[in-house]
Design an enzyme around this catalytic site. Structure first.
Site, PDB file in Angstrom:
ATOM      1  N   THR A  15       0.487  -1.336   0.114  1.00  9.17           N
ATOM      2  CA  THR A  15       0.092  -0.067   0.146  1.00  9.17           C
ATOM      3  C   THR A  15       0.732   0.953   0.267  1.00  9.17           C
ATOM      4  O   THR A  15       0.799   2.365  -0.881  1.00  9.17           O
ATOM      5  CB  THR A  15      -0.743  -0.064   1.251  1.00  9.17           C
ATOM      6  OG1 THR A  15      -1.859  -1.851   1.234  1.00  9.17           O
ATOM      7  CG2 THR A  15      -2.095   1.022   0.873  1.00  9.17           C
ATOM      8  N   SER A  39      10.011  -6.550  -3.922  1.00 11.55           N
ATOM      9  CA  SER A  39      10.427  -8.224  -3.541  1.00 11.55           C
ATOM     10  C   SER A  39       9.546  -8.732  -3.665  1.00 11.55           C
ATOM     11  O   SER A  39       8.879  -9.210  -3.222  1.00 11.55           O
ATOM     12  CB  SER A  39      11.824  -8.445  -2.498  1.00 11.55           C
ATOM     13  OG  SER A  39      12.369  -9.449  -1.869  1.00 11.55           O
ATOM     14  N   LYS A  78     -17.787   2.893   5.574  1.00  9.03           N
ATOM     15  CA  LYS A  78     -16.921   3.951   6.836  1.00  9.03           C
ATOM     16  C   LYS A  78     -17.629   4.685   7.202  1.00  9.03           C
ATOM     17  O   LYS A  78     -17.484   5.020   6.484  1.00  9.03           O
ATOM     18  CB  LYS A  78     -15.790   2.845   6.991  1.00  9.03           C
ATOM     19  CG  LYS A  78     -15.206   2.565   8.849  1.00  9.03           C
ATOM     20  CD  LYS A  78     -13.787   3.084   8.530  1.00  9.03           C
ATOM     21  CE  LYS A  78     -13.477   3.399  10.294  1.00  9.03           C
ATOM     22  NZ  LYS A  78     -11.910   3.132   9.978  1.00  9.03           N
ATOM     23  N   GLU A 342      -7.728   3.020  15.721  1.00  6.46           N
ATOM     24  CA  GLU A 342      -8.003   4.405  14.990  1.00  6.46           C
ATOM     25  C   GLU A 342      -8.488   4.389  13.344  1.00  6.46           C
ATOM     26  O   GLU A 342      -7.873   5.757  12.164  1.00  6.46           O
ATOM     27  CB  GLU A 342      -8.333   5.913  15.526  1.00  6.46           C
ATOM     28  CG  GLU A 342      -8.904   6.433  16.671  1.00  6.46           C
ATOM     29  CD  GLU A 342     -10.370   6.364  16.087  1.00  6.46           C
ATOM     30  OE1 GLU A 342     -10.800   6.782  15.639  1.00  6.46           O
ATOM     31  OE2 GLU A 342     -11.131   6.004  17.861  1.00  6.46           O
ATOM     32  N   THR A 344      -5.272   4.518  11.355  1.00  7.99           N
ATOM     33  CA  THR A 344      -4.439   5.966  10.927  1.00  7.99           C
ATOM     34  C   THR A 344      -3.255   4.904   9.900  1.00  7.99           C
ATOM     35  O   THR A 344      -2.477   5.995   9.094  1.00  7.99           O
ATOM     36  CB  THR A 344      -3.980   6.440  11.885  1.00  7.99           C
ATOM     37  OG1 THR A 344      -3.423   5.693  13.166  1.00  7.99           O
ATOM     38  CG2 THR A 344      -5.375   7.497  12.881  1.00  7.99           C
ATOM     39  N   TYR A 431      -4.405  21.140  19.762  1.00 10.27           N
ATOM     40  CA  TYR A 431      -2.711  21.592  18.837  1.00 10.27           C
ATOM     41  C   TYR A 431      -3.505  21.571  18.028  1.00 10.27           C
ATOM     42  O   TYR A 431      -4.218  21.409  16.955  1.00 10.27           O
ATOM     43  CB  TYR A 431      -2.589  20.633  19.580  1.00 10.27           C
ATOM     44  CG  TYR A 431      -2.313  20.639  21.445  1.00 10.27           C
ATOM     45  CD1 TYR A 431      -2.866  21.763  22.361  1.00 10.27           C
ATOM     46  CD2 TYR A 431      -1.968  19.682  21.720  1.00 10.27           C
ATOM     47  CE1 TYR A 431      -2.641  21.606  23.745  1.00 10.27           C
ATOM     48  CE2 TYR A 431      -2.708  19.360  23.455  1.00 10.27           C
ATOM     49  CZ  TYR A 431      -2.691  20.382  24.343  1.00 10.27           C
ATOM     50  OH  TYR A 431      -2.569  20.239  25.656  1.00 10.27           O
ATOM     51  N   GLU A 437     -10.556  15.840  15.015  1.00 11.30           N
ATOM     52  CA  GLU A 437     -11.727  17.098  15.564  1.00 11.30           C
ATOM     53  C   GLU A 437     -12.221  16.840  16.503  1.00 11.30           C
ATOM     54  O   GLU A 437     -12.348  15.856  17.103  1.00 11.30           O
ATOM     55  CB  GLU A 437     -13.089  16.315  14.021  1.00 11.30           C
ATOM     56  CG  GLU A 437     -12.473  16.557  12.640  1.00 11.30           C
ATOM     57  CD  GLU A 437     -11.850  17.759  12.516  1.00 11.30           C
ATOM     58  OE1 GLU A 437     -11.986  19.762  13.055  1.00 11.30           O
ATOM     59  OE2 GLU A 437     -10.564  18.217  11.442  1.00 11.30           O
TER      60      GLU A 437
END
Length: 501
Positions: A15, A39, A78, A342, A344, A431, A437
């Site tokens: 991926t 490979s 999803k 989550e 990510t 931050y 969110e």
């Protein structure tokens, strides 16, 4: 004037490799030669099946037809993640790709909701999310590009076969001129004066020179670590899970429009429905459970018949100290790993590619550019890390040594501040370089039963009868719209059903 990059070499497929190749082929192929070396002897990890909404825009930016992609990857939709058994009392709560309710007079909605419940209301947070209500009913609808109401604004992602997605992007990339080489890297040669990577030598003896090297070699970090000794920052003091066992099964029911995350003895289990099968896995801590026990637990808690042999994947949670070192950029597992609680992993591939494109180098490899990419990436991972830690440390679950140990973990300062601020007055601190969110943080604060001691006083200015009326109207509008949507399976069958294998 510095010379432009002319020759890009990507080490590793999967991926990460093919997402990178596709993006570079789309945006810089007219200026540089792109070669991807993978490979046939080294298998990709390939268990990534769940995504977050930015994958939709990534594919759109490449010019990929969504329906074609969904069919090719056996994808489903999803709306978020359902967390099951993550509290002492069990039960579940849903983390949607959507906000809750509407801000009023620049005050966050949850302040009004808490005030209404203090006045005797019995409102639930998920009643004010269209994505939550669709998920509860097993339904799906694509968001309107210009929704008539902000209440109807939400996002979606995919569950897909990561191997099929890589194959899809491989064809896409090769059609745009990416050179594909099958071979195993045996040696990496550095220049004597700068220590930059000069060329790689394959076991067959072929050599490939490059100006820019992309390390997509997985956990091994063949270039970024083995050749350049970049260093790794271990985060296992906060993230206890270090092993995954994955197995695929036949489907036993219509697919849910969400991922399931089910808390277990020493970690959590995933359940990801695709069109042609179901992905299952167990992420756990070897310090708290043996691999044999974990495998038995997983196999005892899956639905359907296994169609693959369970695979064990060990990992060290943390990050490479630099994602960009000299003329090498690490993308994917070579840059570090955070458990997919989550979803990510693929998103971090995407955001790393975005940073590469935003700060695409020339032959001068300006140190300021490199430093900024590393700063942005490190900050992004720290925020995700803290979000994951919060999943474990806010819960009151204490039915095993694993969950008890999480009660005694010292939190990073930034995370401690966020939690304390919400407990004090319901303020959700954000931050720089956050991946999630405020609504995502709110999901877990409220899912774990945290009620702020105070709320924004402006929320108390709305008359009680007016507030209750507005909330009832919101709930009814969302529920009616959700009930009118197609079932998830009906939506797929009508719009993007893959051919049977």
């Amino acid at each position: 004037m510095a010379q432009p990059i002319k020759n890009i070499v990507i080490i590793g497929g999967g991926t990460a490799g093919w997402m990178t190749a596709a993006s570079l082929a789309k945006y810089v192929n007219q200026h540089a030669t792109i070669t991807l070396i993978e490979s046939s002897d080294i298998a990709t990890v390939g268990v990534g099946e769940a995504t977050i909404p930015n994958i939709v825009q990534f594919n759109h930016n490449l010019g990929i037809d969504e329906v074609e992609l969904i069919k090719a990857t056996q994808a489903t939709f999803k709306l978020g993640i359902q967390f099951e058994n993550w509290t002492k009392t069990g039960g579940s709560f849903f983390h949607p790709f959507a906000d809750y309710g509407l801000r009023i007079d620049n005050v966050d909605f949850h302040h009004y909701l808490q005030h209404a419940n203090q006045l005797g209301g019995k409102h639930q947070l998920d009643e004010f999310s269209f994505a939550c209500q669709l998920a509860q009913r097993g339904r799906f609808a694509q968001p309107h590009t210009h929704p008539s109401s902000p209440l109807a604004d939400y996002a979606y992602a995919y569950h897909f076969d990561a191997g099929l997605y890589a194959d899809f992007l491989k064809k896409f990339s090769k059609n745009l001129g990416v050179k594909h080489v099958i071979g195993t890297v045996e040696d990496v040669s550095l220049t004597a004066d700068t220590g930059f990577i000069d060329y790689v030598t394959l076991t067959c003896g072929s050599q490939y020179h490059g100006d820019l090297f992309i390390d997509c070699s997985g956990f091994e970090g063949l270039l970024i670590e083995k050749a350049l000794n970049t260093g790794y920052e271990d985060w296992s003091q906060w993230l206890l899970c270090d092993t995954a066992i994955a197995v695929q099964t036949t489907s036993t029911s219509e697919p849910d429009p969400f991922t399931r995350s089910i808390a277990q003895t020493a970690g959590w289990q995933w359940h990801i429905p695709l069109q042609h099968r179901t992905g299952n896995g167990y992420i756990f801590s070897r310090r708290h459970q043996s691999e044999e026990e974990a495998k038995a637990l997983l196999l005892a808690n899956i639905q359907g018949t296994p169609i693959t042999t369970p695979r064990t994947i060990r990992f060290n949670p943390g990050r490479r100290k630099q994602i960009w070192n000299k003329n090498c950029i690490a993308i994917g597992l070579s840059s570090g790993f955070l458990e997919p609680l989550e979803s990510t992993s693929i998103s971090l591939i995407q955001t790393a590619i975005a940073k590469l494109l935003s700060f695409f180098p020339d032959m001068s490899f300006n140190p300021a550019d490199i430093a900024e990419v590393n700063r942005l990436h490190n900050s992004e991972l720290e925020q995700i890390r803290d979000f994951l830690i919060m999943h474990y440390t806010l819960t009151d679950k204490n039915d095993s040594p694993f969950w008890l140990d999480y009660q005694n973990i010292a939190l990073p300062d930034g995370l401690s501040h966020k939690i304390a601020l919400f407990k004090s007055r319901g303020h959700i601190a954000m931050y720089d370089n956050e991946s999630f969110e405020p609504s995502s943080w709110l999901t877990f604060y409220r899912g774990y039963g945290i009620t702020p001691k105070r709320i924004d006083p402006r929320a108390q200015a709305v008359p009680a009868d007016v507030l209750q009326q507005r909330l009832m109207q919101m709930k009814q509008s969302i529920a009616t719209a959700a009930q009118g949507a197609l079932s998830h399976q009906a939506f797929i069958s009508q719009h993007c059903l893959a051919e049977k294998e």
